[in-house]
Motif scaffolding. Structure first.
Motif, mmCIF file in Angstrom:
data_model
loop_
_atom_site.group_PDB
_atom_site.id
_atom_site.type_symbol
_atom_site.label_atom_id
_atom_site.label_comp_id
_atom_site.label_asym_id
_atom_site.label_seq_id
_atom_site.Cartn_x
_atom_site.Cartn_y
_atom_site.Cartn_z
ATOM 1 N N THR A 3 -0.912 -3.013 -7.678
ATOM 2 C CA THR A 3 -0.721 -1.579 -6.786
ATOM 3 C C THR A 3 -0.851 -1.996 -5.490
ATOM 4 O OG1 THR A 3 -1.785 -0.740 -8.649
ATOM 5 C CG2 THR A 3 -1.393 0.596 -6.769
ATOM 6 N N ALA A 4 -1.488 -2.720 -4.909
ATOM 7 C CA ALA A 4 -1.491 -2.815 -3.524
ATOM 8 C C ALA A 4 -0.113 -3.483 -3.167
ATOM 9 C CB ALA A 4 -2.687 -3.587 -3.141
ATOM 10 N N SER A 5 0.172 -4.753 -3.898
ATOM 11 C CA SER A 5 1.286 -5.304 -3.519
ATOM 12 C C SER A 5 2.711 -4.535 -3.661
ATOM 13 C CB SER A 5 1.439 -6.653 -4.427
ATOM 14 O OG SER A 5 0.385 -7.176 -4.326
ATOM 15 N N GLU A 6 2.528 -3.486 -4.759
ATOM 16 C CA GLU A 6 3.881 -2.821 -4.603
ATOM 17 C C GLU A 6 4.042 -1.777 -3.456
ATOM 18 O OE1 GLU A 6 4.171 -2.394 -9.565
ATOM 19 O OE2 GLU A 6 3.005 -0.969 -8.430
ATOM 20 N N GLN A 7 2.702 -1.163 -3.186
ATOM 21 C CA GLN A 7 2.625 -0.290 -1.983
ATOM 22 C C GLN A 7 3.134 -1.061 -0.489
ATOM 23 O OE1 GLN A 7 -1.191 1.012 -2.115
ATOM 24 N NE2 GLN A 7 -0.795 2.600 -3.685
ATOM 25 N N LEU A 8 2.697 -2.236 -0.546
ATOM 26 C CA LEU A 8 2.891 -2.975 0.897
ATOM 27 C C LEU A 8 4.620 -3.460 0.591
ATOM 28 C CD1 LEU A 8 2.228 -4.224 3.480
ATOM 29 C CD2 LEU A 8 1.589 -6.389 2.071
ATOM 30 N N LEU A 9 5.002 -3.705 -0.544
ATOM 31 C CA LEU A 9 6.535 -4.111 -0.618
ATOM 32 C C LEU A 9 7.243 -3.006 -0.430
ATOM 33 C CD1 LEU A 9 8.667 -5.923 -1.552
ATOM 34 C CD2 LEU A 9 8.399 -5.248 -3.878
ATOM 35 N N SER A 10 6.928 -1.550 -0.859
ATOM 36 C CA SER A 10 7.687 -0.392 -0.359
ATOM 37 C C SER A 10 7.705 -0.301 0.962
ATOM 38 C CB SER A 10 6.922 0.881 -1.164
ATOM 39 O OG SER A 10 7.218 0.743 -2.635
ATOM 40 N N LEU A 11 6.421 -0.567 1.595
ATOM 41 C CA LEU A 11 6.611 -0.431 3.057
ATOM 42 C C LEU A 11 7.530 -1.497 3.887
ATOM 43 C CD1 LEU A 11 5.284 0.724 5.992
ATOM 44 C CD2 LEU A 11 3.400 -0.988 5.547
ATOM 45 N N ILE A 12 7.509 -2.644 3.480
ATOM 46 C CA ILE A 12 8.272 -3.658 3.954
ATOM 47 C C ILE A 12 9.819 -3.371 3.784
ATOM 48 C CG2 ILE A 12 8.778 -5.760 3.975
ATOM 49 C CD1 ILE A 12 6.047 -6.779 3.120
ATOM 50 N N GLN A 13 10.111 -2.942 2.344
ATOM 51 C CA GLN A 13 11.523 -2.445 2.331
ATOM 52 C C GLN A 13 11.936 -1.463 3.183
ATOM 53 O OE1 GLN A 13 13.519 -3.607 -0.590
ATOM 54 N NE2 GLN A 13 15.088 -2.668 0.942
ATOM 55 N N LEU A 14 11.171 -0.298 3.617
ATOM 56 C CA LEU A 14 11.499 0.738 4.486
ATOM 57 C C LEU A 14 11.621 0.004 5.933
ATOM 58 C CD1 LEU A 14 8.976 3.456 3.517
ATOM 59 C CD2 LEU A 14 11.330 3.429 3.199
ATOM 60 N N ARG A 15 10.877 -1.089 6.337
ATOM 61 C CA ARG A 15 10.876 -1.452 7.612
ATOM 62 C C ARG A 15 12.143 -2.238 7.578
ATOM 63 N NH1 ARG A 15 5.605 -3.523 10.536
ATOM 64 N NH2 ARG A 15 6.947 -3.809 12.047
ATOM 65 N N TYR A 16 12.524 -3.114 6.686
ATOM 66 C CA TYR A 16 13.543 -3.869 6.395
ATOM 67 C C TYR A 16 15.025 -2.998 6.440
ATOM 68 C CZ TYR A 16 16.996 -7.138 4.287
ATOM 69 O OH TYR A 16 18.438 -7.688 4.008
ATOM 70 N N ASP A 17 14.968 -1.759 5.881
ATOM 71 C CA ASP A 17 16.065 -0.970 5.847
ATOM 72 C C ASP A 17 16.338 -0.390 7.144
ATOM 73 O OD1 ASP A 17 16.396 -1.344 3.268
ATOM 74 O OD2 ASP A 17 15.394 0.450 2.480
ATOM 75 N N ALA A 18 15.188 -0.286 7.908
ATOM 76 C CA ALA A 18 15.166 0.165 9.348
ATOM 77 C C ALA A 18 15.334 -0.930 10.324
ATOM 78 C CB ALA A 18 13.964 0.820 9.687
ATOM 79 N N GLY A 19 15.519 -2.047 9.901
ATOM 80 C CA GLY A 19 15.840 -3.217 10.632
ATOM 81 C C GLY A 19 14.739 -3.878 11.380
ATOM 82 N N LEU A 31 5.018 -10.495 -7.540
ATOM 83 C CA LEU A 31 5.463 -11.283 -8.900
ATOM 84 C C LEU A 31 4.045 -12.363 -9.299
ATOM 85 C CD1 LEU A 31 9.089 -12.551 -8.227
ATOM 86 C CD2 LEU A 31 8.035 -10.724 -10.103
ATOM 87 N N SER A 32 3.467 -12.666 -8.287
ATOM 88 C CA SER A 32 2.284 -13.730 -8.504
ATOM 89 C C SER A 32 1.112 -12.681 -9.249
ATOM 90 C CB SER A 32 1.686 -14.178 -7.388
ATOM 91 O OG SER A 32 2.693 -15.261 -6.724
ATOM 92 N N ALA A 33 1.029 -11.412 -8.468
ATOM 93 C CA ALA A 33 -0.224 -10.764 -8.969
ATOM 94 C C ALA A 33 0.161 -10.314 -10.241
ATOM 95 C CB ALA A 33 0.022 -9.414 -8.179
ATOM 96 N N GLN A 34 1.577 -9.941 -10.594
ATOM 97 C CA GLN A 34 1.820 -9.356 -11.930
ATOM 98 C C GLN A 34 1.586 -10.636 -12.992
ATOM 99 O OE1 GLN A 34 5.907 -8.395 -11.200
ATOM 100 N NE2 GLN A 34 5.393 -6.136 -11.051
ATOM 101 N N ASN A 35 1.751 -11.922 -12.555
ATOM 102 C CA ASN A 35 1.588 -12.993 -13.542
ATOM 103 C C ASN A 35 0.154 -13.190 -13.746
ATOM 104 O OD1 ASN A 35 2.630 -15.559 -14.766
ATOM 105 N ND2 ASN A 35 1.202 -16.430 -13.421
#
Length: 436
Positions: free
Chosen positions: A167-183, A198-202
């Protein structure tokens, strides 16, 4: 019969840690109560009632008791009866004939050399051996069950932490995705976080698999052929870590059932030496028969006979002498096995006590490390969101925090298992009355 001989003294230290300590030791067989776990106590009750290995060991005790009764039966004379009747017809004359007879016989072998007494003593010792082996196997199976239970609790808790990490990794991925989209974040940072997710899911998949396997191991100990899924409610670190004195006296070893069984095996081997030494000596057999030749005439035809016989081996080409030598070698082997058992028990006891002390001290350090990593992760997350720190620092802090959580759970499970090892080494909870 004189089967007992003097054996070399088995040297044991008065105490593993302090030679001034002397103590008398009794053992609490319900040692698992020290963990203060109703779930574990319920499992132990199921183990005692359902485990097939324990049932088989109990049957061996019962079998040894029956064998003792069988051996003792030879102390009384054997009595037998015979009844016969015969009828015939002469085909030439047509005459018929009838005859009947009956007899009662008794026989008894006099135990001149104490062979039967030795066999009775050996059968009695075999009962003691079977009971010691039952107790020893019981503790070893209890150890397996306790460790399987601790592992189940640990896996459940680690699985919950792994899911939180997802869950924490998904939230952080969403944050990075937003920052990536913003450049403001790079594609490398985005890919790294996806790998982390992926490692956490594994890890969730791996722990779920281990949980299923451990559940089946637990069910097998309880003879549950349906392998029902067991869900326990207690967190592993809610169980008590018992207070165990690492300075155990040597008398703890003397009451171990495997040590007792090894000494009993030595006594049995010594009896075999005695039995081999008297084999071939003259015996004495008494017998008597009371019979009658015609059941239709009880007043006549009675007979009474008695016999006494003795026999001995005059020449066997050294067979009896070789058998006695074999028995003496078996006695030496039994003594060496006793010494090996005692030395192994002493090593097991000291190793278990030292390991338990280490695991408890290491757990205290792991708690400090977890607290430090929690602060580090919170700080790295806050600084990353504010743009004061790069993603690599946040990623490392996240991994360290997750690893520290697992280390605490693993360490506590290791400490619980180490406590079980101490109880197993003592074959129960040592209860000492110590005088310094």
């Amino acid at each position: 019969m004189q089967p007992s001989r003097s054996f070399p003294e088995v040297q044991l230290p008065e105490s593993f840690s302090n030679p001034k300590i002397t103590a008398t030791v009794s053992v609490d067989t319900n040692w698992w109560h020290g963990f203060d776990s109703p779930e574990l106590s319920a499992l132990m009750a199921q183990l005692a009632a359902q485990n097939l290995d324990l049932a088989t060991a109990s049957l061996r005790v019962e079998r040894a008791q029956f064998q003792l009764g069988q051996t003792r039966a030879d102390n009384l004379p054997a009595v037998s009866g015979r009844l016969s009747g015969r009828g015939g017809e002469n085909l030439d004359t047509g005459l018929t004939s009838l005859s009947s007879s009956a007899s009662i016989g008794a026989s008894y072998d006099v135990d001149i050399w104490g062979s039967r007494e030795a066999s009775i003593l050996a059968s009695t010792l075999n009962i003691d051996v079977s009971q010691a082996q039952l107790r020893n196997q019981s503790v070893l199976l209890q150890r397996q069950l306790a460790n399987a239970y601790f592992t189940q609790l640990s896996l459940q808790q680690r699985l919950a932490i792994a899911k939180q990490n997802v869950t924490a990794s998904e939230q952080l991925l969403s944050l990075i995705q937003l920052r990536y989209d913003a450049g403001s974040a790079s594609g490398i940072e985005l890919a790294q976080q996806r790998n982390t997710l992926l490692s956490a899911q594994n890890e969730v998949l791996r722990l779920s698999n281990q949980l299923a396997i451990n559940n089946r191991a637990l069910a097998a100990l309880l003879a549950d052929s349906e392998f029902q899924q067991r869900e326990f409610t207690a967190p592993v670190n809610s169980l008590a870590l018992p207070e165990i004195d690492v300075q155990q006296p040597a008398s703890v070893l003397r009451q171990r059932p495997d040590v007792a069984a090894a000494f009993l095996q030595l006594q049995l081997a010594d009896i075999s030496v005695y039995q081999a030494s008297i084999a071939g000596l003259p015996g004495l057999s008494l017998s008597a028969d009371l019979g009658m030749s015609d059941l239709t005439d009880l007043a006549n035809g009675w007979s009474l006979s008695a016999a006494l016989s003795s026999a001995m081996v005059l020449f066997d080409n050294g067979k009896r002498e070789q058998a006695e030598r074999v028995a003496n070698v078996d006695t030496q082997i039994a003594f060496n096995n006793l010494m090996t058992t005692i030395i192994s028990a002493a090593q097991e006891m000291q190793d278990a006590a030292d390991n338990y002390r280490f695991q408890r001290e290491a757990y205290a350090l792991d708690l400090i490390e977890l607290e430090n990593n929690q602060r580090l992760y919170d700080l790295a997350q806050a600084r990353y969101k504010s743009g004061d720190s790069d993603f690599l620092n946040l990623l490392n802090a996240q991994r360290s925090w997750f690893s520290a959580q697992l280390n605490v759970i693993n360490r506590y499970q290791s400490a619980l298992s180490a406590a079980v090892d101490v109880y197993t080494a003592a074959r129960g909870l040592p209860v000492t009355n110590t005088d310094s």
